[in-house]
Enzyme design. Structure first.
Site, PDB file in Angstrom:
ATOM      1  NE  ARG A  66      -3.768   0.313  -0.183  1.00  0.00           N
ATOM      2  CZ  ARG A  66      -5.003   0.576  -0.648  1.00  0.00           C
ATOM      3  NH1 ARG A  66      -5.361   1.789  -0.986  1.00  0.00           N
ATOM      4  NH2 ARG A  66      -5.879  -0.391  -0.798  1.00  0.00           N
ATOM      5  CG  HIS A 110     -21.291  10.082   2.528  1.00  0.00           C
ATOM      6  ND1 HIS A 110     -20.642   8.872   2.414  1.00  0.00           N
ATOM      7  CD2 HIS A 110     -22.351   9.876   3.351  1.00  0.00           C
ATOM      8  CE1 HIS A 110     -21.276   7.972   3.150  1.00  0.00           C
ATOM      9  NE2 HIS A 110     -22.315   8.560   3.737  1.00  0.00           N
TER      10      HIS A 110
HETATM   11  C1  GRF Z   1     -22.296   8.030  -5.663  1.00  0.00           C
HETATM   12  O1  GRF Z   1     -23.468   7.646  -5.034  1.00  0.00           O
HETATM   13  C2  GRF Z   1     -21.375   8.689  -4.681  1.00  0.00           C
HETATM   14  O2  GRF Z   1     -22.022   9.420  -3.696  1.00  0.00           O
HETATM   15  C3  GRF Z   1     -20.717   7.517  -4.152  1.00  0.00           C
HETATM   16  O3  GRF Z   1     -20.600   6.523  -5.118  1.00  0.00           O
HETATM   17  C4  GRF Z   1     -21.502   6.838  -6.157  1.00  0.00           C
HETATM   18  C5  GRF Z   1     -20.682   7.128  -7.379  1.00  0.00           C
HETATM   19  O4  GRF Z   1     -21.418   7.186  -8.539  1.00  0.00           O
HETATM   20  N1  GRF Z   1     -20.130   7.464  -2.925  1.00  0.00           N
HETATM   21  P1  GRF Z   1     -20.776   7.701  -9.896  1.00  0.00           P
HETATM   22  O5  GRF Z   1     -19.530   6.889 -10.187  1.00  0.00           O
HETATM   23  O6  GRF Z   1     -20.485   9.164  -9.765  1.00  0.00           O
HETATM   24  O7  GRF Z   1     -21.849   7.429 -10.931  1.00  0.00           O
END
Ligand code: GRF
Length: 208
Positions: A66, A110
């Protein structure tokens, strides 16, 4: 001009929302200088290519340790000299050295209203499954600066979304993306690009 590097792992719909907002002029003073994925099959990389944005894949799986990955990863980010790093569905833990180096210059989206349904283990569909299991009536999304904790950094923007009768995790995830994530992530970048976000006493402050 704010130079932004976007980190992705999957479909890249949040990346697309950022690209569209830059092209439409709803994010100003900003250019996306690069996209990095840890997953070479991420459709997000295709989205970057289609829009002529530099892109590359760096996978922890290709490194013996890592630490070796982290060094190479930070080096790759540094090459693009970003003013802002955007985690748009990026599933790799950010190295502490990178958080230190880019303090208050890394943001994450998030898919919940932090501090609900966040922290270790709350990612992707799991967030929406947990919200439905608890029976909450309002969910949403949060854009926050990244600090050493998991989803603990200063909150920049949040937007609420209503849960509807009969929602499945997939249906709820889609509504949260459409009504919240794809709006507040570009908006936060525009605010930062225009010098409207500062951090004071561990909290993000927006000046309008
Ligand atoms: C989204 O829901 C984001 O909040 C998350 O993972 C997802 C990603 O989706 N934590 P994308 O790759 O932007 O379509």
């Amino acid at each position: 001009m704010l130079d932004v590097v976007v980190l992705v792992s999957g479909g890249g719909t949040n990346l697309q929302a950022i690209i569209d907002a830059v092209e439409a002029g709803s994010i100003t003073n900003t250019r996306i200088t690069g996209v990095i994925s840890n997953n070479k099959n991420a459709y997000a990389l295709e989205r970057a290519k289609k829009h002529g944005i530099a892109n590359r894949c760096i996978s922890p799986k290709k490194f013996a340790s890592r630490e070796a990955f982290n060094d190479k990863f930070i080096e790759a980010i540094d090459e693009w000299k970003p003013d802002l790093i955007v985690l748009a569905g990026f599933l790799v833990v950010i190295p502490p050295a990178m958080i230190e180096k880019y303090r208050n210059r890394i943001i994450n989206i998030h898919p919940s209203l932090i501090p609900s349904f966040c922290g270790t283990g709350f990612y992707g569909l799991k967030v929406h499954e947990a919200a439905l299991a608890r029976g909450v009536k309002v969910v949403g999304a949060t854009v926050h600066f990244v600090d050493e904790g998991t989803d603990t950094g200063p909150i920049i923007l949040q937007k609420a979304v209503e849960v509807e009768q009969g929602d499945t995790p997939e249906v709820l995830q889609k509504r949260v993306m459409e009504q919240a994530e794809w709006k507040i992530l570009p908006h936060a970048i525009d605010l930062i690009a225009n010098g409207k976000v500062s951090v004071c006493d561990g909290k993000a402050v927006i000046s309008l």
